[in-house]
Structures are given as structure tokens and as C-alpha cells.
Motif scaffolding. Structure first.
Motif, mmCIF file in Angstrom:
data_model
loop_
_atom_site.group_PDB
_atom_site.id
_atom_site.type_symbol
_atom_site.label_atom_id
_atom_site.label_comp_id
_atom_site.label_asym_id
_atom_site.label_seq_id
_atom_site.Cartn_x
_atom_site.Cartn_y
_atom_site.Cartn_z
ATOM 1 N N GLU A 85 33.819 35.940 5.956
ATOM 2 C CA GLU A 85 32.737 36.004 6.951
ATOM 3 C C GLU A 85 31.445 35.372 6.439
ATOM 4 O OE1 GLU A 85 32.272 39.567 4.314
ATOM 5 O OE2 GLU A 85 33.952 38.516 5.279
ATOM 6 N N LYS A 86 31.358 35.123 5.118
ATOM 7 C CA LYS A 86 30.162 34.528 4.517
ATOM 8 C C LYS A 86 30.354 33.036 4.227
ATOM 9 C CE LYS A 86 27.893 38.492 4.028
ATOM 10 N NZ LYS A 86 26.598 38.759 4.678
ATOM 11 N N GLU A 87 31.371 32.415 4.827
ATOM 12 C CA GLU A 87 31.735 31.049 4.450
ATOM 13 C C GLU A 87 30.620 30.035 4.679
ATOM 14 O OE1 GLU A 87 34.275 29.964 8.510
ATOM 15 O OE2 GLU A 87 35.331 30.369 6.636
ATOM 16 N N TYR A 88 29.824 30.189 5.750
ATOM 17 C CA TYR A 88 28.758 29.227 6.012
ATOM 18 C C TYR A 88 27.694 29.264 4.914
ATOM 19 C CZ TYR A 88 30.634 28.393 10.675
ATOM 20 O OH TYR A 88 31.445 28.030 11.717
ATOM 21 N N THR A 93 25.333 26.927 0.309
ATOM 22 C CA THR A 93 24.641 27.193 -0.951
ATOM 23 C C THR A 93 25.298 26.444 -2.107
ATOM 24 O OG1 THR A 93 24.033 29.404 -0.162
ATOM 25 C CG2 THR A 93 23.890 29.006 -2.525
ATOM 26 N N ALA A 94 26.634 26.444 -2.140
ATOM 27 C CA ALA A 94 27.355 25.745 -3.215
ATOM 28 C C ALA A 94 27.070 24.244 -3.190
ATOM 29 C CB ALA A 94 28.853 25.996 -3.087
ATOM 30 N N PHE A 95 26.976 23.674 -1.995
ATOM 31 C CA PHE A 95 26.704 22.236 -1.877
ATOM 32 C C PHE A 95 25.330 21.889 -2.456
ATOM 33 C CE2 PHE A 95 24.948 18.627 0.539
ATOM 34 C CZ PHE A 95 25.875 17.648 0.191
ATOM 35 N N VAL A 96 24.323 22.649 -2.094
ATOM 36 C CA VAL A 96 22.971 22.397 -2.606
ATOM 37 C C VAL A 96 22.928 22.549 -4.123
ATOM 38 C CG1 VAL A 96 20.578 23.206 -2.590
ATOM 39 C CG2 VAL A 96 21.852 23.071 -0.451
ATOM 40 N N VAL A 140 32.985 20.624 -2.204
ATOM 41 C CA VAL A 140 32.945 21.973 -1.616
ATOM 42 C C VAL A 140 33.940 22.060 -0.455
ATOM 43 C CG1 VAL A 140 30.575 22.512 -2.301
ATOM 44 C CG2 VAL A 140 30.994 21.310 -0.135
ATOM 45 N N VAL A 141 34.242 20.916 0.157
ATOM 46 C CA VAL A 141 35.252 20.875 1.221
ATOM 47 C C VAL A 141 36.620 21.234 0.642
ATOM 48 C CG1 VAL A 141 36.443 19.406 2.880
ATOM 49 C CG2 VAL A 141 33.971 19.173 2.550
ATOM 50 N N ASP A 142 36.908 20.708 -0.539
ATOM 51 C CA ASP A 142 38.149 21.026 -1.234
ATOM 52 C C ASP A 142 38.242 22.530 -1.480
ATOM 53 O OD1 ASP A 142 40.413 21.113 -2.754
ATOM 54 O OD2 ASP A 142 39.675 19.848 -4.380
ATOM 55 N N LEU A 143 37.148 23.138 -1.892
ATOM 56 C CA LEU A 143 37.127 24.575 -2.173
ATOM 57 C C LEU A 143 37.408 25.378 -0.912
ATOM 58 C CD1 LEU A 143 33.970 24.719 -4.504
ATOM 59 C CD2 LEU A 143 36.350 24.215 -5.098
ATOM 60 N N TYR A 144 36.840 24.927 0.198
ATOM 61 C CA TYR A 144 37.057 25.603 1.477
ATOM 62 C C TYR A 144 38.533 25.566 1.863
ATOM 63 C CZ TYR A 144 37.124 26.291 6.550
ATOM 64 O OH TYR A 144 37.416 26.726 7.815
ATOM 65 N N PHE A 145 39.151 24.380 1.781
ATOM 66 C CA PHE A 145 40.557 24.244 2.149
ATOM 67 C C PHE A 145 41.478 24.981 1.167
ATOM 68 C CE2 PHE A 145 39.301 20.316 4.651
ATOM 69 C CZ PHE A 145 39.604 20.894 5.875
ATOM 70 N N GLN A 146 41.069 25.047 -0.116
ATOM 71 C CA GLN A 146 41.844 25.830 -1.080
ATOM 72 C C GLN A 146 41.906 27.289 -0.657
ATOM 73 O OE1 GLN A 146 41.182 25.641 -5.360
ATOM 74 N NE2 GLN A 146 40.406 23.564 -5.179
ATOM 75 N N SER A 147 40.772 27.834 -0.244
ATOM 76 C CA SER A 147 40.712 29.243 0.137
ATOM 77 C C SER A 147 41.532 29.531 1.387
ATOM 78 C CB SER A 147 39.257 29.672 0.362
ATOM 79 O OG SER A 147 38.722 29.083 1.536
ATOM 80 N N LYS A 148 41.731 28.505 2.224
ATOM 81 C CA LYS A 148 42.509 28.654 3.450
ATOM 82 C C LYS A 148 43.968 28.239 3.264
ATOM 83 C CE LYS A 148 38.835 29.827 5.787
ATOM 84 N NZ LYS A 148 38.646 31.224 6.253
ATOM 85 N N PHE A 207 35.074 24.963 11.268
ATOM 86 C CA PHE A 207 33.772 25.081 10.619
ATOM 87 C C PHE A 207 32.738 24.231 11.343
ATOM 88 C CE2 PHE A 207 30.769 25.225 7.165
ATOM 89 C CZ PHE A 207 31.130 26.349 6.436
ATOM 90 N N ASN A 208 31.597 24.814 11.680
ATOM 91 C CA ASN A 208 30.488 24.090 12.310
ATOM 92 C C ASN A 208 29.465 23.751 11.233
ATOM 93 O OD1 ASN A 208 28.281 23.160 13.788
ATOM 94 N ND2 ASN A 208 28.660 24.576 15.487
ATOM 95 N N ILE A 209 29.402 22.465 10.878
ATOM 96 C CA ILE A 209 28.531 22.038 9.783
ATOM 97 C C ILE A 209 27.067 22.388 10.043
ATOM 98 C CG2 ILE A 209 27.713 20.020 8.489
ATOM 99 C CD1 ILE A 209 30.421 18.756 8.885
ATOM 100 N N GLN A 210 26.669 22.410 11.311
ATOM 101 C CA GLN A 210 25.280 22.712 11.656
ATOM 102 C C GLN A 210 24.890 24.146 11.291
ATOM 103 O OE1 GLN A 210 24.998 21.802 15.832
ATOM 104 N NE2 GLN A 210 24.769 19.598 15.490
ATOM 105 N N HIS A 211 25.886 25.005 11.096
ATOM 106 C CA HIS A 211 25.615 26.398 10.765
ATOM 107 C C HIS A 211 25.544 26.651 9.258
ATOM 108 C CE1 HIS A 211 27.317 27.765 14.933
ATOM 109 N NE2 HIS A 211 26.120 27.205 15.011
#
Length: 440
Positions: A85-88, A93-96, A140-148, A207-211
Motif C-alpha cells: 500500500e506504500k508503493e508510490y 523516494t527510492a528514485f530520488v 526502481v522499476v526492476d525492483l517494483y516488478f521483482q516485488s510483483k 502504477f500511476n507515475i503522477q502519484h
């Protein structure tokens, strides 16, 4: 036995993780084949001297790789699995933080190069290659897809970048391009991969990048867990890359070229450990929520599998090392044969180390793990100073084997909290042929 196998392969969890691992393995195999042969063509074209200089520049930048990533990768995957639920906030934050880490790396390199014997041309190679860390923030996109457990989209992006950079390298060789052009390809490859990540992320996720959001408190929380990994990452980079840097300083770029062939033939297999470990890490985390026994069983079987694969690869490469070097790189690289026959056995410790880091992250024992890694790095530096001087290039290989063994295996004896990992690794080494009880 058949019933167990039927149950295993029919289990939804196993099928899901197996498919994810298959995607990763397929991409890495393709990268190994294409990258290896294009890399060999580049090495033959450049010759030991120029190829050694390019390898030195890449190794020098590699010493600072952990700083550019800030040790966030495993931590972010863990948090995404535990708190989806904290993915956005986590991704934003990780990207910055990764962008900050990339520029910090460039700043540190600007200072450190003044303490080397590098000339202006060598430093230029270093900074071109180091600039790629900026675009690597998009992983960070790789990390997101890894988690899914959806690594196929990461695979697509990697394949596009692989073929794009490989085509450019071939064109450079055919047009007799200078050495510096191949440094620019490293930056180009990173840029293409970043573009691929953004495309597939926007196209194939909800994922909505704007969020995306950056939160200071989340950054502090991530860095609180990752800073030990930054330190340990520096140690890992040191004992994996410092040998080529020291060979350049003590012997010269041609010797780095010979040594790099042995290193590349050994490192090319790392994709197997990375693919298996990254794909199964979410399953290991989830198992810990259910029972510690199930969790330990998964870690043990992961170790067993990696030990078995690494021993098979090492023995195979040892037997055909002369043919690999002479047929692929040519007689100019003959000194690399003896180096490869010894260096390839480091795969055992590299594979175990890759999986061990998942154990340390899961147990939140990064602080304890740091000391053993710095000990391994220190041993590597000291032994290189002594053994390169007296034994030449083979001395660097011996130093690598000893330091890897200390950092990966024997270092676990330094604390009671890491003794369980030592026991699991020991059992895996003794019973690697007995891979059983796998329930994903």
C-alpha cells in the motif's frame, strides 16, 4: 517421489515463481551469449593493452557502485512485499535517493582520481562510464516488478538495450573506432535501458507515475536499513574489483587485459545465481511469516542448488579453459589460460555470497555482515600487495580466492547471530546433491 514432484509442479506458488525465474534466466542466457561473443570481438579488436585499460576504467568505477545505489535494492523489494500500500512513496523516494547517489558517486570520483597515476585519457574513460550511474536510477522499476514477481517486463527492457548496444559495438569495430567510443557505449546502454524501464512501467502496470511521492521520513527509514548495505557494498566492490585496479598500478594495462579475460569468463555465470535468488527472495520472505522451519528449508535448498551449479560450472570451465581462451580470444591472450583455470573456482563463493545477502536482509543483520566483508576486502588488498609483487598475475587470483572464502563463508563464524548462516552453508556444501523438501 512422483507424487511429491506432481505436488510441487502443480503448486500455484511454485508455478508462479518458476515462470518468473524462467523469464530472468532466459534473458540472462541471451545476455551471456550475445554479450560474451560481442565482448570477445571487442577484446580481440582492442588487444590486451587497450582492452585492459577499458576493463580498468570499468573496475575503477565499479569500486563506487554501492554508493550510487545506496544499498537500497534489496531493502526496497522487501518493503514493497511487506507494505504494498506504500508503493508510490517507496518507489518515488527510492528514485530520488538513487539520483542523489549517482551524483555523489561522480563527485567522489572527481576527488579520488587525483590520488591515482591515471593520465587525462584514462580519467576521461572513467567519467564517461561513471555517468551511466545516473540512468541506472531507473532500475526502481526492476525492483517494483521483482516485488510483483513480474520480471518479464524487465526482461523485455534488458533485451532491447542488449541488442542496441551490441549493434553499436559491432558497428564501431567495423569502422575501426577508437577506444573511447566503447566507453560511450556503456553510457548509451544505460540510457536505452532506462527508457525501456519507463516504457514498460507505464504500459504494463497499474502504477500511476503522477502519484509518485518523495517523503523525507521514508527516505530516513530506508537509509537507516540500507546504510550497512552501502558499507558492505563498498567492501564487496573492493574485493571484487580492487585486483584489476592494483594490477594496473603495479603491472600495467596489458596484464589487466589478460586478467580480465579470466574474470569475465567467471563472472558471466553470475546471472544464474542472481536470477534464481532474486526470483525466490519474495518466497523466502513470505515463508518466514508462516514458519521459521519453512523459511530455513527454503534458504538451505537455495544454497544447495547454487553450490551444485557452481561446482559443475567451475569443473567444466577448468577442463576446457585452454580451448575457450585460444579459440575465442586468440593467442594474444594465452597467459589468461592458467589464470582462468584457477579463478573460475571463485564462482562457488560468489554464488553463495549472492544468496547470503538475501538471508542477511531477511534477518536484518546487515551491521554484523559488514565486518566480515571489510575483513575480506582488507585481506584481498594485503594479499594482492604481497602476492602480485612476488607471483605476478596468479598471485592476484590466489588473493581473490582466499578473500572470497573469508568474506562469504568463514566470516560467518565471527558472530553467534550469523552462525545459523554458517551452518546452512556448511550443510549445503556437504549435501548439495540432496535438494529436497522444496515447497514454494
Amino acid at each position: 517421489m512422483r507424487e511429491k514432484l506432481a505436488h510441487l509442479f502443480g503448486h500455484k506458488g511454485f508455478v508462479r515463481y518458476f515462470k518468473n525465474t524462467s523469464w530472468l534466466m532466459a534473458e540472462k542466457i541471451l545476455r551471456m551469449v550475445v554479450g560474451l561473443f560481442v565482448g570477445i570481438w571487442v577484446a580481440r579488436y582492442l588487444g590486451p593493452d587497450k582492452f585492459g585499460l577499458l576493463s580498468y576504467a570499468q573496475s575503477f568505477v565499479g569500486l563506487f557502485a554501492a554508493i550510487s545505489t545506496l544499498g537500497l535494492d534489496g531493502i526496497v523489494v522487501r518493503e514493497l512485499v511487506k507494505r504494498p500500500e506504500k508503493e508510490y512513496v517507496l518507489i518515488g523516494t527510492a528514485f530520488v535517493l538513487k539520483i542523489f547517489g549517482a551524483f555523489l558517486t561522480l563527485a567522489l570520483l572527481a576527488v579520488v582520481v587525483h590520488f591515482t597515476s591515471n593520465d587525462h585519457y584514462t580519467n576521461l574513460l572513467v567519467f564517461i562510464i561513471a555517468s551511466a550511474t545516473i540512468f541506472q536510477s531507473f532500475n526502481v522499476v526492476d525492483l517494483y516488478f521483482q516485488s510483483k514477481v513480474l520480471s518479464r517486463y524487465v526482461v523485455y527492457a534488458n533485451i532491447v538495450s542488449l541488442f542496441a548496444s551490441s549493434i553499436v559495438k559491432v558497428l564501431l569495430i567495423l569502422n575501426e573506432a577508437p577506444l573511447i567510443a566503447f566507453a560511450w557505449v556503456v553510457l548509451f546502454d544505460s540510457f536505452v535501458l532506462a527508457c525501456g524501464f519507463v516504457y514498460f512501467f507505464a504500459r504494463h502496470s497499474t502504477f500511476n507515475i503522477q502519484h509518485l511521492k518523495f517523503k523525507g521520513e521514508t527516505a530516513v527509514s530506508l537509509l537507516k536499513d540500507s546504510w550497512p548495505l552501502i558499507l558492505s557494498g563498498v567492501a564487496i566492490s573492493t574485493y571484487m574489483k580492487i585486483d584489476q585496479v592494483m594490477i594496473q598500478e603495479m603491472l600495467g594495462s596489458k596484464e589487466v587485459g589478460y586478467y580480465s579475460v579470466a574474470v569475465k569468463f567467471s563472472e558471466v555465470w553470475l546471472f544464474i545465481a542472481v536470477s534464481i535468488t532474486n526470483s525466490l527472495f519474495p518466497a523466502i520472505i513470505n515463508a518466514k511469516k508462516e514458519s521459521y522451519e519453512k523459511y530455513e528449508n527454503r534458504v538451505l535448498n537455495l544454497y544447495r542448488l547454487l553450490v551444485l551449479i557452481s561446482i559443475f560450472i567451475s569443473f567444466f570451465v577448468y577442463l576446457i579453459a585452454d580451448k575457450l581462451v585460444l579459440y575465442m580470444y586468440g593467442e594474444k591472450y594465452t597467459p589468461s589460460i592458467a589464470l582462468l583455470q584457477m579463478y573460475v573456482w571463485s564462482i562457488l563463493f560468489v554464488f553463495l555470497n549472492n544468496a547470503s545477502w538475501k538471508w542477511y536482509i531477511s534477518e536484518n543483520l546487515q551491521n554484523i555482515a559488514n565486518f566480515r566483508l571489510f575483513l575480506g576486502a582488507a585481506v584481498n588488498i594485503v594479499l594482492n600487495l604481497i602476492w602480485i609483487k612476488y607471483y605476478g598475475l596468479i598471485g592476484a587470483v590466489y588473493a581473490t580466492l582466499v578473500s572470497y572464502a573469508i568474506a562469504t563463508y568463514f566470516g560467518n563464524l565471527l558472530s553467534r547471530k550469523t552462525m545459523p548462516n554458517f551452518k546452512l552453508q556448511t550443510i549445503a556444501l556437504i549435501t548439495c546433491l540432496n535438494i529436497k523438501g522444496v515447497r514454494l
